[in-house]
Design a protein around this motif. Structure first.
Motif, PDB file in Angstrom:
ATOM      1  N   ILE A  29     -15.763  -6.313-101.353  1.00 37.42           N
ATOM      2  CA  ILE A  29     -14.449  -5.724-101.102  1.00 37.42           C
ATOM      3  C   ILE A  29     -14.063  -4.847-102.288  1.00 37.42           C
ATOM      4  O   ILE A  29     -14.104  -5.288-103.449  1.00 37.42           O
ATOM      5  CB  ILE A  29     -13.384  -6.814-100.874  1.00 37.42           C
ATOM      6  N   LEU A  30     -13.676  -3.604-102.030  1.00 39.23           N
ATOM      7  CA  LEU A  30     -13.277  -2.643-103.054  1.00 39.23           C
ATOM      8  C   LEU A  30     -11.880  -2.107-102.739  1.00 39.23           C
ATOM      9  O   LEU A  30     -11.335  -2.346-101.659  1.00 39.23           O
ATOM     10  CB  LEU A  30     -14.291  -1.491-103.107  1.00 39.23           C
ATOM     11  N   TYR A  31     -11.344  -1.344-103.704  1.00 38.60           N
ATOM     12  CA  TYR A  31     -10.021  -0.749-103.516  1.00 38.60           C
ATOM     13  C   TYR A  31     -10.060   0.702-103.970  1.00 38.60           C
ATOM     14  O   TYR A  31     -10.722   1.049-104.954  1.00 38.60           O
ATOM     15  CB  TYR A  31      -8.953  -1.521-104.301  1.00 38.60           C
ATOM     16  N   SER A  32      -9.331   1.541-103.250  1.00 37.86           N
ATOM     17  CA  SER A  32      -9.274   2.971-103.555  1.00 37.86           C
ATOM     18  C   SER A  32      -7.888   3.309-104.101  1.00 37.86           C
ATOM     19  O   SER A  32      -6.865   2.810-103.605  1.00 37.86           O
ATOM     20  CB  SER A  32      -9.563   3.779-102.290  1.00 37.86           C
ATOM     21  N   VAL A  33      -7.845   4.168-105.138  1.00 33.40           N
ATOM     22  CA  VAL A  33      -6.571   4.596-105.740  1.00 33.40           C
ATOM     23  C   VAL A  33      -5.850   5.506-104.755  1.00 33.40           C
ATOM     24  O   VAL A  33      -6.394   6.541-104.336  1.00 33.40           O
ATOM     25  CB  VAL A  33      -6.815   5.329-107.070  1.00 33.40           C
ATOM     26  N   SER A  34      -4.659   5.113-104.351  1.00 34.14           N
ATOM     27  CA  SER A  34      -3.874   5.908-103.404  1.00 34.14           C
ATOM     28  C   SER A  34      -2.982   6.885-104.166  1.00 34.14           C
ATOM     29  O   SER A  34      -2.778   6.774-105.381  1.00 34.14           O
ATOM     30  CB  SER A  34      -3.032   4.984-102.520  1.00 34.14           C
ATOM     31  N   ALA A  35      -2.402   7.865-103.461  1.00 24.85           N
ATOM     32  CA  ALA A  35      -1.520   8.865-104.102  1.00 24.85           C
ATOM     33  C   ALA A  35      -0.268   8.217-104.668  1.00 24.85           C
ATOM     34  O   ALA A  35       0.263   8.638-105.709  1.00 24.85           O
ATOM     35  CB  ALA A  35      -1.165   9.939-103.066  1.00 24.85           C
ATOM     36  N   ARG A  36       0.171   7.186-104.014  1.00 22.63           N
ATOM     37  CA  ARG A  36       1.403   6.513-104.455  1.00 22.63           C
ATOM     38  C   ARG A  36       1.206   5.801-105.785  1.00 22.63           C
ATOM     39  O   ARG A  36       2.131   5.720-106.605  1.00 22.63           O
ATOM     40  CB  ARG A  36       1.843   5.548-103.357  1.00 22.63           C
ATOM     41  N   LEU A  37       0.025   5.285-106.023  1.00 19.22           N
ATOM     42  CA  LEU A  37      -0.250   4.515-107.237  1.00 19.22           C
ATOM     43  C   LEU A  37      -1.033   5.309-108.269  1.00 19.22           C
ATOM     44  O   LEU A  37      -1.451   4.752-109.297  1.00 19.22           O
ATOM     45  CB  LEU A  37      -1.034   3.242-106.882  1.00 19.22           C
ATOM     46  N   GLU A  38      -1.233   6.600-108.048  1.00 13.74           N
ATOM     47  CA  GLU A  38      -2.019   7.390-108.991  1.00 13.74           C
ATOM     48  C   GLU A  38      -1.423   7.409-110.398  1.00 13.74           C
ATOM     49  O   GLU A  38      -2.169   7.328-111.382  1.00 13.74           O
ATOM     50  CB  GLU A  38      -2.178   8.818-108.455  1.00 13.74           C
ATOM     51  N   LYS A  97      -8.163   7.508-113.882  1.00 13.82           N
ATOM     52  CA  LYS A  97      -8.617   7.255-112.517  1.00 13.82           C
ATOM     53  C   LYS A  97      -7.756   8.063-111.560  1.00 13.82           C
ATOM     54  O   LYS A  97      -6.541   7.845-111.453  1.00 13.82           O
ATOM     55  CB  LYS A  97      -8.535   5.762-112.152  1.00 13.82           C
ATOM     56  N   ARG A  98      -8.365   9.004-110.874  1.00 19.69           N
ATOM     57  CA  ARG A  98      -7.628   9.877-109.971  1.00 19.69           C
ATOM     58  C   ARG A  98      -7.573   9.278-108.555  1.00 19.69           C
ATOM     59  O   ARG A  98      -8.191   8.264-108.268  1.00 19.69           O
ATOM     60  CB  ARG A  98      -8.275  11.268-109.922  1.00 19.69           C
ATOM     61  N   LYS A  99      -6.880   9.982-107.699  1.00 15.96           N
ATOM     62  CA  LYS A  99      -6.742   9.559-106.302  1.00 15.96           C
ATOM     63  C   LYS A  99      -8.108   9.541-105.615  1.00 15.96           C
ATOM     64  O   LYS A  99      -8.903  10.466-105.757  1.00 15.96           O
ATOM     65  CB  LYS A  99      -5.809  10.525-105.573  1.00 15.96           C
ATOM     66  N   GLY A 100      -8.367   8.447-104.895  1.00 15.35           N
ATOM     67  CA  GLY A 100      -9.603   8.313-104.141  1.00 15.35           C
ATOM     68  C   GLY A 100     -10.721   7.621-104.881  1.00 15.35           C
ATOM     69  O   GLY A 100     -11.784   7.366-104.295  1.00 15.35           O
ATOM     70  N   VAL A 101     -10.512   7.316-106.164  1.00 17.23           N
ATOM     71  CA  VAL A 101     -11.548   6.617-106.925  1.00 17.23           C
ATOM     72  C   VAL A 101     -11.660   5.182-106.421  1.00 17.23           C
ATOM     73  O   VAL A 101     -10.649   4.508-106.200  1.00 17.23           O
ATOM     74  CB  VAL A 101     -11.216   6.651-108.441  1.00 17.23           C
ATOM     75  N   ILE A 102     -12.921   4.729-106.242  1.00 20.56           N
ATOM     76  CA  ILE A 102     -13.180   3.368-105.751  1.00 20.56           C
ATOM     77  C   ILE A 102     -13.317   2.429-106.946  1.00 20.56           C
ATOM     78  O   ILE A 102     -14.077   2.715-107.890  1.00 20.56           O
ATOM     79  CB  ILE A 102     -14.449   3.326-104.892  1.00 20.56           C
ATOM     80  N   LYS A 138       1.952  -7.401-106.240  1.00 17.32           N
ATOM     81  CA  LYS A 138       1.720  -6.659-105.001  1.00 17.32           C
ATOM     82  C   LYS A 138       0.899  -5.388-105.215  1.00 17.32           C
ATOM     83  O   LYS A 138       0.831  -4.542-104.337  1.00 17.32           O
ATOM     84  CB  LYS A 138       3.051  -6.282-104.355  1.00 17.32           C
ATOM     85  N   THR A 139       0.325  -5.218-106.391  1.00 14.13           N
ATOM     86  CA  THR A 139      -0.389  -3.978-106.660  1.00 14.13           C
ATOM     87  C   THR A 139      -1.586  -3.813-105.730  1.00 14.13           C
ATOM     88  O   THR A 139      -1.793  -2.761-105.118  1.00 14.13           O
ATOM     89  CB  THR A 139      -0.856  -3.934-108.120  1.00 14.13           C
ATOM     90  N   LEU A 140      -2.391  -4.854-105.620  1.00  7.90           N
ATOM     91  CA  LEU A 140      -3.571  -4.772-104.752  1.00  7.90           C
ATOM     92  C   LEU A 140      -3.181  -4.528-103.308  1.00  7.90           C
ATOM     93  O   LEU A 140      -3.875  -3.823-102.563  1.00  7.90           O
ATOM     94  CB  LEU A 140      -4.412  -6.049-104.857  1.00  7.90           C
ATOM     95  N   GLY A 141      -2.085  -5.123-102.889  1.00 11.12           N
ATOM     96  CA  GLY A 141      -1.652  -4.949-101.508  1.00 11.12           C
ATOM     97  C   GLY A 141      -1.238  -3.541-101.187  1.00 11.12           C
ATOM     98  O   GLY A 141      -1.241  -3.137-100.027  1.00 11.12           O
ATOM     99  N   ARG A 142      -0.846  -2.759-102.225  1.00 10.73           N
ATOM    100  CA  ARG A 142      -0.417  -1.393-101.988  1.00 10.73           C
ATOM    101  C   ARG A 142      -1.556  -0.381-102.145  1.00 10.73           C
ATOM    102  O   ARG A 142      -1.343   0.800-101.919  1.00 10.73           O
ATOM    103  CB  ARG A 142       0.729  -1.043-102.948  1.00 10.73           C
TER     104      ARG A 142
END
Length: 562
Positions: A393-402, A410-415, A441-445
């Motif tokens: 399981i991985l997570y991608s950096v979203s625009a909201r959390l950039e 770490k830019r938007k879309g980085v895994i 709640k960081t991971l959840g977002r």
């Protein structure tokens, strides 16, 4: 055909009308019989019985019995004489002569090979392929076997007297012969029978004796000149020396061994499947079934025990056997082999209630080593065994959390791995003194991703949640249920291979259907509530982790009976 015991279905006295019809059939099939001989064979006022039997392979055969001896047997509307009838009328059929050692091979179930045939001086009988014929031994015209010509007489000669000559149906000392009085063949002198065993030396001795008696030194020469021309064209059999005879026997034995070794190649697929069923049946009883499991449902015995004993590379299919149904196969095992006893404990449901563990056939059976491994179709056409992927399981950096990940570059879309996300967020919180124990709640977002790594392949990263293999049970019609399996492609499973494995595991029909609204995806549909078997296949064989299989809880509930 009668090398193994058969089962008697009925035994009745023949009616007068049926007797007249039988006489007509015999007269048409054996025109060499005169009317008087025909009356002796089928007398008008003596009791003639009609016995219907099942051969060991399931063939239905009709016997015509007089004075406790079967005279004829009828198979697929063809009438054949037995040795009892031919001993009374040896000229009823064209015959092939062979050596006495060949008889033991014929009794064992082998066909007559052409190298073992001893041609008479008059040549081979004129036969077409499939014509009925008999087999005799040298020096005795009493037939010892009955069969059909494997090829025509002309083809036998063109083949150089090599290959199969007569397909044997019935022999002296088989179970059809044992159904009668079990008498031995009579001795009927064969005028040509002495020719193969006479050599040149014996001829010279006889001629010398004649010369001494008659006192004529030219008697031998005159005798040779007066011999018929046919003796000079007799295929060489009448002038065989003992050494040549021995060489002929060795040639026959070699050809016969080759013929026996190749008999498996000439077996029909149906006969191969019958042999495979018998092997798996004996193997399952000897290595899988315990006495404490009895009574055992016949369907469970086939699914859980016989299938697991099937050799790798082969598959059991009752429809491809001569039995066609499991109940008929078990009936043969009960009545002819006396290994098991099958009983209908509930209406329409049969169970194995008893096993004869002391049965000689069962005790002498050796369990193959392959029987310990269950035969399941391999992936990719059987080339490689399936190995489950490693899922992370991985997570991608979203625009909201950039902005939160700017300091870590770490830019938007980085895994990122979950541990990396946790480390970056912890450093950011400590640096800005933003500690709040209730804010987790960081991971959840963040946008969830997953990485799938198949052995020997490049890792595949996809966005979204991992789709589990979905097992559902749906209703079709009034009271029919089917089991549906989706998302097999996600885990690199071939739906066709899974459907085939399930079909042979549960003996139910399976089909592939497209998934509505999804491209390049199909679902497997199999008859009945098979969720428990599907779960076992995925967990035990394909080794898919249980957290990626949805519907296993239904399988557990389906296994409980109230």
């Amino acid at each position: 055909m009668f090398t193994k015991p058969f089962r008697v279905k009925s035994n009745t006295v023949m009616k007068a009308s049926d007797r007249r019809k039988l006489k007509a059939d015999i007269s048409a099939a054996f025109p060499s019989l005169s009317s008087d001989e025909l009356t002796e064979v089928i007398p008008n006022k003596e009791e003639l019985n009609v016995v219907k039997i099942y051969a060991h392979k399931g063939d239905t055969v009709t016997l015509y019995v007089l004075h406790k001896n079967p005279l004829f047997f009828q198979l697929e509307k063809h009438l054949y004489p037995t040795v009892y009838m031919l001993w009374r009328y040896p000229d009823a059929l064209p015959t092939f002569r062979t050596w006495p050692p060949v008889l033991h091979k014929l009794i064992g179930g082998a066909d007559l090979m052409l190298p073992g045939v001893v041609p008479p001086c008059s040549g081979l009988p004129d036969l077409k392929q499939g014509d009925c014929c008999a087999v005799t031994i040298v020096n005795n015209r009493a037939p010892v076997a009955v069969g059909t010509a494997a090829v025509s007489s002309a083809e036998m000669v063109s083949l150089g007297m090599k290959g199969r000559g007569v397909c044997i149906l019935h022999t002296y000392m088989d179970h059809l012969w044992a159904f009668g009085e079990k008498c031995s063949p009579p001795v009927i002198p064969d005028p040509e029978g002495k020719q193969p065993v006479v050599n040149d030396e014996e001829c010279e001795d006889d001629e010398q004796r004649d010369e001494e008696e008659e006192g004529n030194g030219s008697a031998e020469q005159e005798l040779r000149q007066s011999e018929p021309l046919v003796d000079q064209t007799c295929s060489g059999v009448g002038e065989l020396s003992l050494a040549e005879q021995e060489e002929g026997r060795k040639e026959w034995e070699k050809a016969n061994e080759e013929g026996e070794n190749n008999q498996d190649d000439h077996k029909s697929p149906q006969e191969d499947m019958d042999s495979l069923f018998l092997q798996c049946f004996l193997c399952a009883l000897k290595s899988k079934v315990k006495k404490s499991e009895l009574p055992l449902l016949t369907s469970t015995f086939l699914r859980n025990h016989m299938f697991s004993c099937c050799p790798s590379g082969k598959q059991l299919d009752i429809k491809k056997s001569s039995y066609k149904k499991l109940s008929k196969f078990l009936q043969v095992m009960q009545q002819q082999h006396s290994i098991v006893r099958v009983k209908e404990l509930t209406k329409g449901v049969e169970s194995i209630v008893e096993v004869d563990w002391k049965n000689p056939e069962l005790r002498s059976f050796c369990v193959p080593e392959e029987a310990e491994v269950e035969a399941i179709p391999l992936q990719s056409g059987g080339e490689e065994m399936y190995h489950p992927p490693e899922i992370t399981i991985l997570y991608s950096v979203s625009a909201r959390l950039e902005p939160l990940f700017q300091d870590a570059k770490k830019r938007k879309g980085v895994i990122l791995q979950p541990a990396e996300v946790r480390s970056i967020v912890t450093d950011y919180v400590k640096m800005n003194d933003l500690v709040n124990e209730n804010n987790k709640k960081t991971l959840g977002r963040m946008q969830q991703c997953y990485q799938m790594v198949f052995p020997g392949q490049i890792p595949i990263i996809k966005k979204g949640h991992v789709e589990p293999i979905d097992i559902t049970v749906a209703s079709r019609g009034s009271n029919k249920k089917v089991t549906l399996i989706k998302n097999l492609e996600v885990y690199g499973l071939d739906p066709t291979a899974v459907a085939t494995a399930l079909q042979h595991r549960v003996q139910a029909r399976s089909v592939l259907q497209p998934v509505p609204g999804a491209k390049d995806k199909v679902l497997v549909q199999i008859q009945g509530n098979q969720s428990q078997q599907v779960g076992r296949l995925l967990l035990d064989h394909y080794q898919i982790p249980g957290k990626y299989i949805q519907g296993l809880d239904k399988a557990v509930k389906c296994g409980k009976k109230k």
